[in-house]
Motif scaffolding. Sequence first.
Motif, mmCIF file in Angstrom:
data_model
loop_
_atom_site.group_PDB
_atom_site.id
_atom_site.type_symbol
_atom_site.label_atom_id
_atom_site.label_comp_id
_atom_site.label_asym_id
_atom_site.label_seq_id
_atom_site.Cartn_x
_atom_site.Cartn_y
_atom_site.Cartn_z
ATOM 1 N N PRO A 1 -8.019 1.586 -11.524
ATOM 2 C CA PRO A 1 -6.821 2.114 -12.184
ATOM 3 C C PRO A 1 -6.937 3.556 -12.654
ATOM 4 C CG PRO A 1 -7.903 0.459 -13.552
ATOM 5 C CD PRO A 1 -8.608 0.481 -12.231
ATOM 6 N N ALA A 2 -8.111 4.140 -12.629
ATOM 7 C CA ALA A 2 -8.255 5.531 -13.052
ATOM 8 C C ALA A 2 -7.661 6.497 -12.027
ATOM 9 C CB ALA A 2 -9.720 5.863 -13.293
ATOM 10 N N TYR A 3 -7.469 6.035 -10.810
ATOM 11 C CA TYR A 3 -6.941 6.907 -9.763
ATOM 12 C C TYR A 3 -5.434 6.778 -9.625
ATOM 13 C CZ TYR A 3 -11.764 7.693 -8.520
ATOM 14 O OH TYR A 3 -13.070 8.041 -8.552
ATOM 15 N N ARG A 4 -4.850 7.644 -8.875
ATOM 16 C CA ARG A 4 -3.392 7.732 -8.720
ATOM 17 C C ARG A 4 -2.926 7.055 -7.428
ATOM 18 N NH1 ARG A 4 -1.984 9.042 -13.565
ATOM 19 N NH2 ARG A 4 -2.846 10.970 -14.351
ATOM 20 N N PHE A 5 -3.005 5.736 -7.423
ATOM 21 C CA PHE A 5 -2.623 4.960 -6.250
ATOM 22 C C PHE A 5 -1.156 5.166 -5.896
ATOM 23 C CE2 PHE A 5 -1.591 0.573 -4.480
ATOM 24 C CZ PHE A 5 -2.125 0.832 -3.239
ATOM 25 N N LEU A 6 -0.274 5.104 -6.891
ATOM 26 C CA LEU A 6 1.155 5.262 -6.632
ATOM 27 C C LEU A 6 1.443 6.607 -5.972
ATOM 28 C CD1 LEU A 6 4.111 4.429 -6.819
ATOM 29 C CD2 LEU A 6 4.113 5.258 -9.184
ATOM 30 N N SER A 7 0.865 7.643 -6.491
ATOM 31 C CA SER A 7 1.077 8.975 -5.926
ATOM 32 C C SER A 7 0.609 9.035 -4.471
ATOM 33 C CB SER A 7 0.324 10.011 -6.765
ATOM 34 O OG SER A 7 0.438 11.280 -6.197
ATOM 35 N N ALA A 8 -0.531 8.418 -4.192
ATOM 36 C CA ALA A 8 -1.055 8.418 -2.819
ATOM 37 C C ALA A 8 -0.137 7.645 -1.883
ATOM 38 C CB ALA A 8 -2.459 7.831 -2.790
ATOM 39 N N VAL A 9 0.339 6.486 -2.330
ATOM 40 C CA VAL A 9 1.227 5.668 -1.488
ATOM 41 C C VAL A 9 2.492 6.441 -1.153
ATOM 42 C CG1 VAL A 9 2.719 3.624 -1.492
ATOM 43 C CG2 VAL A 9 0.336 3.429 -2.216
ATOM 44 N N LYS A 10 3.027 7.146 -2.135
ATOM 45 C CA LYS A 10 4.266 7.886 -1.913
ATOM 46 C C LYS A 10 4.072 9.169 -1.109
ATOM 47 C CE LYS A 10 7.076 6.319 -5.772
ATOM 48 N NZ LYS A 10 7.834 6.758 -6.948
ATOM 49 N N ASN B 1 2.356 1.435 -12.718
ATOM 50 C CA ASN B 1 2.125 2.265 -11.527
ATOM 51 C C ASN B 1 1.633 1.431 -10.356
ATOM 52 O OD1 ASN B 1 2.944 4.696 -12.598
ATOM 53 N ND2 ASN B 1 0.910 5.282 -13.269
ATOM 54 N N LEU B 2 0.749 0.476 -10.619
ATOM 55 C CA LEU B 2 0.264 -0.381 -9.541
ATOM 56 C C LEU B 2 1.385 -1.263 -9.009
ATOM 57 C CD1 LEU B 2 -1.974 -1.371 -7.722
ATOM 58 C CD2 LEU B 2 -2.738 -2.897 -9.551
ATOM 59 N N LYS B 3 2.217 -1.803 -9.902
ATOM 60 C CA LYS B 3 3.353 -2.622 -9.467
ATOM 61 C C LYS B 3 4.297 -1.813 -8.585
ATOM 62 C CE LYS B 3 3.496 -5.635 -13.515
ATOM 63 N NZ LYS B 3 4.256 -5.996 -14.728
ATOM 64 N N GLU B 4 4.575 -0.579 -8.992
ATOM 65 C CA GLU B 4 5.476 0.254 -8.193
ATOM 66 C C GLU B 4 4.861 0.606 -6.848
ATOM 67 O OE1 GLU B 4 8.262 4.243 -8.457
ATOM 68 O OE2 GLU B 4 7.100 3.666 -10.216
ATOM 69 N N ALA B 5 3.567 0.871 -6.823
ATOM 70 C CA ALA B 5 2.885 1.172 -5.561
ATOM 71 C C ALA B 5 2.944 -0.026 -4.619
ATOM 72 C CB ALA B 5 1.437 1.574 -5.824
ATOM 73 N N VAL B 6 2.702 -1.218 -5.160
ATOM 74 C CA VAL B 6 2.774 -2.435 -4.342
ATOM 75 C C VAL B 6 4.203 -2.623 -3.836
ATOM 76 C CG1 VAL B 6 2.558 -4.953 -4.398
ATOM 77 C CG2 VAL B 6 0.784 -3.529 -5.428
ATOM 78 N N ALA B 7 5.176 -2.379 -4.691
ATOM 79 C CA ALA B 7 6.582 -2.484 -4.261
ATOM 80 C C ALA B 7 6.869 -1.517 -3.120
ATOM 81 C CB ALA B 7 7.514 -2.218 -5.441
ATOM 82 N N GLU B 8 6.382 -0.300 -3.227
ATOM 83 C CA GLU B 8 6.587 0.691 -2.163
ATOM 84 C C GLU B 8 5.931 0.229 -0.862
ATOM 85 O OE1 GLU B 8 8.510 3.327 -2.129
ATOM 86 O OE2 GLU B 8 9.037 3.301 -4.251
ATOM 87 N N LEU B 9 4.755 -0.369 -0.958
ATOM 88 C CA LEU B 9 4.097 -0.894 0.247
ATOM 89 C C LEU B 9 4.919 -2.031 0.844
ATOM 90 C CD1 LEU B 9 0.373 -0.825 -0.920
ATOM 91 C CD2 LEU B 9 1.403 0.595 0.871
ATOM 92 N N TYR B 10 5.481 -2.881 -0.005
ATOM 93 C CA TYR B 10 6.339 -3.957 0.504
ATOM 94 C C TYR B 10 7.561 -3.382 1.217
ATOM 95 C CZ TYR B 10 3.835 -7.786 -1.838
ATOM 96 O OH TYR B 10 2.892 -8.709 -2.223
ATOM 97 N N VAL B 11 8.142 -2.325 0.680
ATOM 98 C CA VAL B 11 9.284 -1.679 1.344
ATOM 99 C C VAL B 11 8.865 -1.175 2.719
ATOM 100 C CG1 VAL B 11 10.840 0.314 1.289
ATOM 101 C CG2 VAL B 11 10.486 -1.044 -0.788
ATOM 102 N N ARG B 12 7.723 -0.547 2.779
ATOM 103 C CA ARG B 12 7.246 0.013 4.053
ATOM 104 C C ARG B 12 6.935 -1.058 5.085
ATOM 105 N NH1 ARG B 12 3.973 5.537 2.907
ATOM 106 N NH2 ARG B 12 5.560 6.409 1.552
#
Length: 133
Positions: A13-22, A50-61
């Motif tokens: 969680p220290a990293y910016r997963f959401l930013s990377a996914v987007k 942020n992790l929930k939103e990143a996972v949601a973005e992956l689901y969209v993709r």
Amino acid sequence: MGKLALVALALNPAYRFLSAVKSWLRSVYYALTILSEIEPQLRASLMTDNLKEAVAELYVRTGQNEKAFSFFADLLKSKVFDFIERHSLHAAVCEKVVQLMMLDTKRATSLLIQQRELITPSDVVSQLLKGWR
């Protein structure tokens, strides 16, 4: 390489997963592979917004729009209403009445009235009573 980096970001969680996914190009990683790697480790109690939103973005993709909707609704993202319309997810609304009402009562009420054949008024009232106790 992209897969390993994204999985590492997701599990730390220290990293910016959401930013990377987007921001990373879709050709750098395969969203289904990332989801299959991180889904077993996901626990609701440990998931940040942020992790929930990143996972949601992956689901969209990956075209898993109902799963993405569930996360967006839980996050109380205002784009959820447009997302419902764009992807015809009216049936999925049945499980997220409280979240939609918390987000925008007027839009949620209008949506629920329009979709009263999918989710009955008694189901709406029941969810609201459970959700606001």
